[in-house]
Structure formats: C-alpha cells, structure tokens
Scaffold this motif. Structure first.
Motif: not given
Length: 203
Positions: A149-166
């Motif tokens: 799940x976290x890797x998929x959120x990172x796939x579009x280049x989102x920063x860690x803070x954004x991934x953490x929020x989502x």
C-alpha cells in the motif's frame, strides 16, 4: 435452450460495443446489461442478475477484481471473468483469490471469448496459458499488504509526509515500510521498488 445472460463491463465504449455486437450473434448468449465503471457494473448486476459477468480489469470507481469480490458475496449464482490488456501475475492471483473463474487477455477472438463464457457458465475455469506461466515464474509477492500500500502511494513520487497523510501513518512508519519494501525487492530506491512491484502486478 435458455440463453446465458451476460453483463459486460468495460470503460472503453468502442470495445464494449464491439464485444456486445459480436457476442449477440451467438444463439445461446444474451447481453442483458452493459456498464462503464465498477460501481455501475455492481448496480447493473443487482438489477439484471446475470449468469456471467465479463469484467474489464481496470475500470473507474472499482476494478474488476473488486467487483468480482462484491458479486461473490451478493450474487453467488453469478460467475465472474476478467478480460484485460494488463495481465500481470499479481492481478491474476488477486482475481483467482476473489473467485474469478476466467482470466483472459483482450487479444482473444470473440468466438474464443464466447467459448470461454460457456466454459465458465458450466462451472469450469479458464486461465490464459501465457498469463498462467508468467504468474508462476514471477512467484508470490514478498511484500506485506501495508508495504504494498505504502509503495503504491510512493509510485507517483509523493513525499513521505504526503504518503503518511494518505495512509494515516506516522512518517517514521512510512519510512520503515518503504525501507523494508526496497530491501525485499533488491531495489536501489523506493521509485525503482515501486516500478518493479508494478511490473509484477504486486501493487
């Protein structure tokens, strides 16, 4: 002889229309409903109660596997099959786990698709041999559900803070999941890890 009642779900109108026209030429097949999204497919299935739902893998709102999962519990008499141009190993495994009876590439002929629909309606399974071979050679995903799940959120280049929020996680937890996923996939960074996981259908 009673015709097999079919729901066709595909967000590409041209493909769906062509399939409906070609399958309608078969005496024992009847298209009772068409849908252009996951939620619409579910709504149509509830109203028309088809024998077989032919679902595109990637649709707006909910993908074919999600729709198949819902139909399995809501309409157990409706058999499901996936037709896709994105036949990745992880997708096939998800589909089979969801009770999908057939997994077919969009390159099949309409005549062959009609035969597979009859096979599925009769209670049998069909998996395209090439897709099955790819799935076996790719092996199972080493990622946990949270890592994927976290890797998929990172796939579009989102920063860690954004991934953490989502993902509703702390930034430290996100970093730990990403680090673990990168390590398991033998990648040099999270972007490469996300690409590798995507290519194998693991996210």
């Amino acid at each position: 002889m009673t015709a097999v009642r079919i729901l066709l779900a595909d967000d590409e109108h041209l493909i769906r229309g062509a399939l409906a026209a070609l399958l309608s030429l078969e005496d024992d097949l009847e298209i009772v409903a068409e849908a252009a999204s996951g939620p619409e497919a579910l709504a149509m299935a509830r109203v028309h109660r088809p024998d077989v739902a032919v679902l595109d893998l990637q649709m707006p709102g909910a993908d074919g596997v999600s729709v198949a999962t819902s139909l399995r519990s809501e309409l157990p008499g409706c058999r499901t099959m996936i037709v896709t141009s994105h036949g990745l190993p992880g997708h096939l495994k998800r589909a089979l786990t969801a009770g999908v009876r057939a997994f077919v590439p969009k390159t099949v002929s309409a005549q062959r698709l009609a035969e597979i629909i009859r096979t599925v309606h009769a209670g049998n399974r069909y998996v395209d041999p090439e897709l099955a071979a790819d799935a076996i050679s790719a092996g199972d995903s080493p990622l946990t559900a949270r890592e994927a799940e976290v890797l998929e959120l990172a796939a579009d280049g989102a920063p860690v803070a954004e991934i953490a929020r989502r993902a509703a996680l702390s930034q430290g937890t996100v970093r730990n999941y990403l680090s673990s996923a990168v390590s398991k996939l033998g990648a040099e960074n999270r972007h490469t890890a996300a690409r590798l996981a995507r290519e194998r259908g693991w996210v």
